[in-house]
Design a protein around this motif. Structure first.
Motif, PDB file in Angstrom:
ATOM      1  N   GLU A  73       0.499   8.323  -5.602  1.00  0.00           N
ATOM      2  CA  GLU A  73      -0.341   7.368  -6.338  1.00  0.00           C
ATOM      3  C   GLU A  73      -0.561   6.080  -5.556  1.00  0.00           C
ATOM      4  N   THR A  74      -0.378   6.131  -4.235  1.00  0.00           N
ATOM      5  CA  THR A  74      -0.572   4.925  -3.428  1.00  0.00           C
ATOM      6  C   THR A  74      -1.582   5.215  -2.310  1.00  0.00           C
ATOM      7  N   PRO A  75      -2.223   4.169  -1.791  1.00  0.00           N
ATOM      8  CA  PRO A  75      -3.194   4.379  -0.707  1.00  0.00           C
ATOM      9  C   PRO A  75      -2.574   5.044   0.523  1.00  0.00           C
ATOM     10  N   MET A  76      -1.326   4.698   0.860  1.00  0.00           N
ATOM     11  CA  MET A  76      -0.722   5.288   2.063  1.00  0.00           C
ATOM     12  C   MET A  76      -0.123   6.665   1.819  1.00  0.00           C
ATOM     13  N   GLY A  77      -0.033   7.055   0.540  1.00  0.00           N
ATOM     14  CA  GLY A  77       0.615   8.346   0.257  1.00  0.00           C
ATOM     15  C   GLY A  77      -0.345   9.408  -0.233  1.00  0.00           C
ATOM     16  N   LEU A  95       0.799  -1.233   0.000  1.00  0.00           N
ATOM     17  CA  LEU A  95       0.000   0.000   0.000  1.00  0.00           C
ATOM     18  C   LEU A  95       0.828   1.278   0.000  1.00  0.00           C
ATOM     19  N   TYR A  96       2.139   1.155   0.169  1.00  0.00           N
ATOM     20  CA  TYR A  96       3.017   2.337   0.232  1.00  0.00           C
ATOM     21  C   TYR A  96       3.861   2.514  -1.021  1.00  0.00           C
ATOM     22  N   CYS A  97       3.940   1.488  -1.861  1.00  0.00           N
ATOM     23  CA  CYS A  97       4.978   1.463  -2.898  1.00  0.00           C
ATOM     24  C   CYS A  97       4.487   1.987  -4.247  1.00  0.00           C
ATOM     25  N   MET A 155      -0.353  -2.633   6.209  1.00  0.00           N
ATOM     26  CA  MET A 155       0.292  -1.991   5.045  1.00  0.00           C
ATOM     27  C   MET A 155       0.255  -2.842   3.790  1.00  0.00           C
ATOM     28  N   HIS A 156      -0.332  -4.031   3.921  1.00  0.00           N
ATOM     29  CA  HIS A 156      -0.338  -4.952   2.772  1.00  0.00           C
ATOM     30  C   HIS A 156      -1.708  -5.562   2.617  1.00  0.00           C
ATOM     31  N   PRO A 157      -2.153  -5.745   1.376  1.00  0.00           N
ATOM     32  CA  PRO A 157      -3.451  -6.380   1.178  1.00  0.00           C
ATOM     33  C   PRO A 157      -3.371  -7.895   1.379  1.00  0.00           C
ATOM     34  N   GLU A 158      -4.495  -8.528   1.284  1.00  0.00           N
ATOM     35  CA  GLU A 158      -4.636  -9.994   1.265  1.00  0.00           C
ATOM     36  C   GLU A 158      -3.541 -10.652   0.418  1.00  0.00           C
TER      37      GLU A 158
END
Ligand code: 5AD
Ligand code: FES
Length: 371
Positions: free
Chosen positions: A243-247, A71-73, A178-181
């Motif tokens: 462009e990321t969910p965490m950013g 989710l961060y990359c 921080m990571h999906p399934e």
């Protein structure tokens, strides 16, 4: 200050000589005098174990195709804004030749995570080709993510000697957030054991300054490095990518940057003070936060840098986070730049040397196995 003085004294006396609470104190220092004391002690240990020289690894960013969706990359699978590329064999070899020409002595081959027979074969071919280049054999590090045990063995047999696989955080709940399934902390952890058993110099690392991460988490990360007996550590501050969910929507203020840099440097110092003889990279993420971020990394205890040797035309596409430096400078420019930057802090470049991890040889000698 005296409590901190006691911690530093204990750390300097021998490796692994600190409690979790004491490591926590080191990673959380924020007053200038305290920071200075911690960095000076960590730098003294770096000089004791590695000298006043920094080892280089020419970094080849082979491709940004990735099966993962962290989710961060910035190169996560779901980021449709990325132009995907995969360097062909000839270009990988050209980049490796450039690293050899610049006398870096070691090469890192990095890409997004792909698990396929085709990719495994391609990497084998690259490894054999690189090792046959004039000036070799080289120390080659792979940074290609989680793989089956047999794949790690094949790549080792084809000429790789080191592998970097960051655990990202030792806190499983934070990892899950921080990571999906389908992304498993346990699998990643197991991969580190397999890599070690295969005979690789094994590297891991984390991101610091993650949302929700505490000083206690960071201290546990440093203990994790000891627990898996890592030879090399590559870690850096979290930097939001839009462009990321965490950013998305994150405000990268000067205060945020200063805090991320401080925590990243504190982690380098705490790791050096706890582990003594491992290789620690001053990563590019530090330079994103301050123009002299990597030099500050060396002064905080790091002894490795990884200048990019990939052709500049690909670099902007390998943006794991925003504001990545050196996307317009070619490899020769970075070489001169780094040399000057290191000279300014009284360090030299360890040209032509593999710069292996002293810890790796120490643990092989202790186990009675051949390095
Ligand atoms: N900020 C900092 N580091 C990042 N990485 C990926 N995304 C980011 C980010 N937004 C790091 C991860 C990964 C390495 C290749 O890059 O730690 O393992
Ligand atoms: Fe690339 Fe300075 S290291 S321009």
């Amino acid at each position: 200050m005296s409590a901190l003085g006691d911690i530093i004294e204990a750390a300097l006396a021998k490796p692994r000589n600190l409690s979790a609470r004491q490591i926590e104190t080191l990673v959380a220092v924020e007053y200038p005098a305290e920071i200075r004391a911690v960095r000076e002690a960590a730098y003294a240990l770096k000089v004791r174990h590695c000298g006043k020289t920094v080892s280089m690894r020419g970094l080849v960013e082979q491709g940004n195709v990735c099966a993962k969706d962290c989710l961060y990359c910035g190169i996560r699978k779901s980021n449709a804004a990325v132009r995907r590329y995969s360097l062909p064999y000839e270009e990988v070899l050209r980049a490796a030749e450039e690293a050899a020409r610049l006398d870096y002595g070691s090469i890192v081959l990095q890409s997004g995570e792909i698990e396929s027979e085709e990719h495994t074969r391609f990497v084998e071919k690259c490894l054999r080709g690189m090792q046959a280049l004039p000036g070799g054999p080289f120390g080659i590090t792979l940074s290609l993510g989680e793989q089956e045990d047999g794949v790690y063995r094949r790549w080792k047999a084809a000429g790789a000697s080191r592998y970097l696989l960051r655990i990202e955080t030792s806190n499983r709940e934070l990892y899950a957030a921080m990571h999906p399934e389908g992304h498993s902390w346990e699998r990643r952890r197991r991969c580190l054991d397999v890599l070690r058993a295969c005979g690789y110099q094994t590297g891991t690392g984390v991101m610091s300054g993650l949302p929700g991460q505490t000083a206690r988490d960071l201290a546990a990360d440093v203990e994790f490095f000891a627990e898996c007996d890592a030879d090399m550590i590559g870690m850096g501050p979290f930097i939001p990518h839009g462009e990321t969910p965490m950013g998305a929507g994150a405000a990268v203020t000067p205060e945020f940057k200063a805090r991320q840099l401080r925590t990243g440097l504190n982690m380098i110092s705490a790791t050096r003070l706890f582990l003594h003889d491992v290789n620690i990279a001053a990563t590019t993420a530090l330079q994103t936060l301050a123009p002299d971020g990597r030099e500050q990394g060396v002064l905080a205890g790091a002894n490795v840098m990884m200048p990019n040797v990939t052709d500049v035309k690909w670099r902007k596409d390998y943006a794991l986070y925003e504001g990545k430096p050196c996307t317009d400078e070619n490899a020769a420019m970075c070489r001169g730049c780094l040399e000057r930057r290191l000279a300014a802090i009284g360090e030299t470049v360890n040209y032509g040397k593999r710069g292996d991890s002293a810890h790796f040889f120490a643990r092989c000698a202790a186990a009675g196995t051949r390095a």
